[in-house]
Design an enzyme around this catalytic site. Sequence first.
Site, PDB file in Angstrom:
ATOM      1  N   MET A  47       0.848  -1.198   0.000  1.00  0.00           N
ATOM      2  CA  MET A  47       0.000   0.000   0.000  1.00  0.00           C
ATOM      3  C   MET A  47       0.886   1.252   0.000  1.00  0.00           C
ATOM      4  O   MET A  47       0.449   2.330   0.399  1.00  0.00           O
ATOM      5  CB  MET A  47      -0.947  -0.006   1.211  1.00  0.00           C
ATOM      6  N   HIS A  51       9.144   1.191   3.126  1.00  0.00           N
ATOM      7  CA  HIS A  51      10.280   1.235   4.044  1.00  0.00           C
ATOM      8  C   HIS A  51      11.144   0.010   3.760  1.00  0.00           C
ATOM      9  O   HIS A  51      10.844  -0.785   2.852  1.00  0.00           O
ATOM     10  CB  HIS A  51       9.781   1.264   5.495  1.00  0.00           C
ATOM     11  N   HIS A  54       9.484  -3.427   3.184  1.00  0.00           N
ATOM     12  CA  HIS A  54       8.979  -3.678   1.824  1.00  0.00           C
ATOM     13  C   HIS A  54      10.150  -3.981   0.874  1.00  0.00           C
ATOM     14  O   HIS A  54      10.059  -4.876   0.032  1.00  0.00           O
ATOM     15  CB  HIS A  54       8.266  -2.440   1.270  1.00  0.00           C
ATOM     16  N   GLY A 168       5.051  -9.799   4.158  1.00  0.00           N
ATOM     17  CA  GLY A 168       5.871  -9.704   5.368  1.00  0.00           C
ATOM     18  C   GLY A 168       5.187 -10.367   6.555  1.00  0.00           C
ATOM     19  O   GLY A 168       3.964 -10.270   6.726  1.00  0.00           O
ATOM     20  N   GLU A 169       5.995 -11.006   7.399  1.00  0.00           N
ATOM     21  CA  GLU A 169       5.445 -11.730   8.565  1.00  0.00           C
ATOM     22  C   GLU A 169       4.989 -10.816   9.691  1.00  0.00           C
ATOM     23  O   GLU A 169       4.443 -11.293  10.672  1.00  0.00           O
ATOM     24  CB  GLU A 169       6.471 -12.743   9.092  1.00  0.00           C
ATOM     25  N   LEU A 205       9.264  -2.467  11.396  1.00  0.00           N
ATOM     26  CA  LEU A 205       9.062  -1.423  10.394  1.00  0.00           C
ATOM     27  C   LEU A 205       7.625  -1.498   9.880  1.00  0.00           C
ATOM     28  O   LEU A 205       7.096  -2.578   9.616  1.00  0.00           O
ATOM     29  CB  LEU A 205      10.053  -1.585   9.243  1.00  0.00           C
ATOM     30  N   ARG A 208       2.917   2.855   9.092  1.00  0.00           N
ATOM     31  CA  ARG A 208       2.247   3.664  10.123  1.00  0.00           C
ATOM     32  C   ARG A 208       3.230   4.322  11.090  1.00  0.00           C
ATOM     33  O   ARG A 208       2.851   5.261  11.798  1.00  0.00           O
ATOM     34  CB  ARG A 208       1.260   2.807  10.921  1.00  0.00           C
TER      35      ARG A 208
HETATM   36  O1  PAF Z   1      -0.162  -5.689   3.772  1.00  0.00           O
HETATM   37  C1  PAF Z   1      -0.581  -4.769   3.046  1.00  0.00           C
HETATM   38  O2  PAF Z   1       0.086  -3.754   2.827  1.00  0.00           O
HETATM   39  C2  PAF Z   1      -1.960  -4.889   2.417  1.00  0.00           C
HETATM   40  O3  PAF Z   1      -2.864  -5.501   3.281  1.00  0.00           O
HETATM   41  C3  PAF Z   1      -1.946  -5.587   1.048  1.00  0.00           C
HETATM   42  C4  PAF Z   1      -1.515  -7.044   1.166  1.00  0.00           C
HETATM   43  C5  PAF Z   1      -1.004  -4.848   0.110  1.00  0.00           C
HETATM   44  C6  PAF Z   1      -3.345  -5.563   0.429  1.00  0.00           C
HETATM   45  O4  PAF Z   1      -3.800  -4.260   0.257  1.00  0.00           O
END
Ligand code: PAF
Length: 305
Positions: A47, A51, A54, A168-169, A205, A208
């Site tokens: 989304m 950081h 990701h 990510g976990e 990380l 938010r």
């Molecule tokens: O984890 C996230 O950032 C969101 O839930 C995802 C998997 C991109 C779906 O919008």
Amino acid sequence: MAVCRCKTPLSAKKTRVMIILRTVNDVRDYVSSERGRGASIGLVPTMGALHDGHLSLVEKAVAENATVIVSVFVNPTQFNNPEDLATYPRKEEDDFRLLAGAGASAVFAPTVEEMYPGGPEAQEPHLFDLGQAAEVMEGKYRPGHFQGVAQVVSLLFRIVQPDRAYFGEKDFQQIAVIRNMVKSEGIKVDIIACPIKRADDGLALSSRNALLTPEQRKIAPEIHAALKYSMDYSHSHSVKATHDTVVERLDAIPELRVEYFEIVDARTLAPVDEWEESPWIVGCITVYCGKVRLIDNIAYRIPKA
Ligand code: PAF
């Protein structure tokens, strides 16, 4: 289609070209040309407000696939709180620069209208079978959240048709729910779970974190500190005592409020009462730091390889 040229951090001379895709048709054309040259495809759904967590997913995807597509889309259907959606951080230009630097082949950054023609409300209602894993924890506190996640992730899977998708976990429950969705919808894709990335002070990380005030940012690492402390504690105490020590320690800090802390079987997400109940046990926590909702988890028991 647009391109983003960006110097990689590895070499000042190297320039990577990353393609920017805005429409579903552009993605389909791009994927079919990549498939035409025999490329395997990895997808990293995000989304945005990216950081290092990701970027570690992107780097893993780049190592395992010839072509890596990263989606950047703040999905309105997974927000049950309009204020949370309105304040969710958005940093498209920075995101594109970081993704090109991490070696992504393409970014898919659609509008809401492109993903949900006529608006999210106009979509055919489709209830996903997400199993019990979607009913607990986040499912209890954020009604409809996982249906929204399943909606957008299944849509992305149908558009991109990746061989592998990376998550990510930190969002431990989300991975379990997505695995259930993939199974119940019969979608062929390998779901790859990647370890949590932390700041030096232990804070997981998260996009938010950008919403924390400098004061809150200093307090937030207490969440991981409490979980880490409870790991040793769990070796000589019951599940209930371990649970209570975490909640008491965090709730004693004025800026923090634990929404839930559950110690669960990592495969089913059902609560456990005894450590012997499962070889794989995880503690999942959500804590408000001021108005910012932060999540984290810790594995208390891991199956021997
Ligand atoms: O984890 C996230 O950032 C969101 O839930 C995802 C998997 C991109 C779906 O919008």
